[in-house]
Every structure is written in C-alpha cells, then in structure tokens.
Design a protein around this motif. Structure first.
Motif, PDB file in Angstrom:
ATOM      1  N   PRO A 110       5.248  -3.854 -14.216  1.00 25.86           N
ATOM      2  CA  PRO A 110       5.863  -2.764 -15.421  1.00 25.86           C
ATOM      3  C   PRO A 110       4.693  -1.876 -15.622  1.00 25.86           C
ATOM      4  O   PRO A 110       5.004  -0.550 -15.763  1.00 25.86           O
ATOM      5  CB  PRO A 110       6.441  -3.634 -16.552  1.00 25.86           C
ATOM      6  N   ASP A 111       3.482  -2.097 -15.516  1.00 24.66           N
ATOM      7  CA  ASP A 111       2.441  -1.134 -15.995  1.00 24.66           C
ATOM      8  C   ASP A 111       2.197  -0.352 -14.494  1.00 24.66           C
ATOM      9  O   ASP A 111       0.992   0.242 -14.743  1.00 24.66           O
ATOM     10  CB  ASP A 111       1.198  -1.700 -16.583  1.00 24.66           C
ATOM     11  N   GLY A 112       2.650  -0.489 -13.516  1.00 24.47           N
ATOM     12  CA  GLY A 112       2.241   0.018 -12.319  1.00 24.47           C
ATOM     13  C   GLY A 112       1.113  -0.758 -11.589  1.00 24.47           C
ATOM     14  O   GLY A 112       0.897  -0.439 -10.274  1.00 24.47           O
ATOM     15  N   SER A 113       0.849  -1.789 -11.942  1.00 26.65           N
ATOM     16  CA  SER A 113      -0.120  -2.669 -11.255  1.00 26.65           C
ATOM     17  C   SER A 113       0.330  -3.308 -10.008  1.00 26.65           C
ATOM     18  O   SER A 113       1.912  -3.404  -9.991  1.00 26.65           O
ATOM     19  CB  SER A 113      -0.588  -4.036 -12.018  1.00 26.65           C
ATOM     20  N   ILE A 114      -0.186  -3.494  -8.955  1.00 23.37           N
ATOM     21  CA  ILE A 114       0.259  -3.993  -7.766  1.00 23.37           C
ATOM     22  C   ILE A 114      -0.314  -5.207  -7.142  1.00 23.37           C
ATOM     23  O   ILE A 114      -1.368  -5.276  -6.588  1.00 23.37           O
ATOM     24  CB  ILE A 114       0.246  -2.932  -6.509  1.00 23.37           C
TER      25      ILE A 114
END
Length: 179
Positions: A110-114
């Motif tokens: 949800p924080d854009g981390s992959i």
C-alpha cells in the motif's frame, strides 16, 4: 472471506476458435464475465487468486471430476499466511506437443513498495498429461505472510501470464487488505 469456486466443468474448460469471449463458464456451462483476475485472449486463458487455504495443494490434487473450492482472501490479518495461485488453460502447443508459458509476478504494498518483482518466470514448460484445454496450476505458488512491520492496507498482486508460443499476454490482477 468468500468462497471461490474454480470455474471448471469436470476440471476442464471447453474452448475453440472464436470462443475467447465465452472462454470462462460457470458450472452450468453459462459464459461469465471476465474480471481483472480472470481473462482470456486468443483462446488462451488465465486466472490469479489469493487464498488462505494452507491445504491448497491437497484441494488441487483431486480427480478430474472433483471441482476444488478455495477460500479467496479479501482481508488478511497480519501473521497469517496466504498463497498466490496462478491458473492457465489452452496455451499453444508446439509440433512436439510442448507448451511454453511464462509469467511476470509483482506484489505491491500500500506504500508503493515492491517486495516481489520477478520477470520471465517459468510457469509451465513441457508436454501435458491431459488436454491443453484443461485448467492447469502454474509452477510458481507464492506464499505471503504480512509481518508486524509490513504496512496495513491494500496489497496488489499483478501477474502477466505469457503464452510464449502464441505471443499472447494476459495482464491479471487481484488484491487484498492486510490488517
């Protein structure tokens, strides 16, 4: 969690030339609408689900006349395990009777981390034990556990399923809420 019934008729899916719009069918044989996680193109079909069933392998390894049911995850509490299952049907088969299915797999927080981004993973290579139009589980099954430090919110699983011989790609996507 809702129950997801794999859309299989006797563990096989019928398809043929020009049938791509009606590839997916319910148990009574009626066409169903495609979604982000359930698509077909050029008579190649794919599906991705996230399940909380720790016994997914046992459920899948049933006789062809048994339709497995998986609990699809919409909400996953932290420290509980889920599994990403990728299914495909009807890839092009070479003159030697072999298929070549690959996939790209990306999980986005949800924080854009992959935390996961795999390209050109082998999903299936080789000959089939049954008809190519049967539904097959791909080789990579991803286990996921939301740890205490992982951000709560919507996690997205994106899969690009590739029939390499046919040159067809299916972008598939599903998501769940980590709490």
């Amino acid at each position: 969690m809702k129950r997801l019934v794999l859309l299989i008729i006797a563990a096989a899916i019928s398809c043929g030339a020009g049938a791509q719009a009606n590839f997916w069918k319910d148990r009574s044989g009626k066409p169903i609408a495609e979604t982000d996680s359930l698509k077909s193109k050029d008579d190649f079909a794919g599906m991705v689900i996230v399940t909380s069933d720790a016994n997914w392998e046992e459920k899948w390894a049933t006789p062809p006349n048994v339709v497995p049911e998986f609990k699809e995850v919409r909400t996953l509490p932290k420290n509980e395990k889920a599994f990403v299952l990728i299914f495909f049907s009807n890839p092009k088969v070479s003159t030697e009777g072999r298929a070549d299915v690959g996939c790209d797999i990306r999980i986005t927080g949800p924080d854009g981390s992959i935390p996961m981004d795999q390209r050109d993973t082998v999903c299936y290579q080789g000959a089939f034990k049954g008809a190519p139009t049967n539904l097959y589980l791909s080789a990579p099954v991803i286990g996921f556990v939301g740890e205490a430090a992982d951000p709560a919110g919507k996690w997205t699983v994106s899969v690009t399923l590739k029939d390499r011989l046919r040159g067809t790609e299916l972008p598939l996507k599903t998501s769940f809420m980590l709490q």
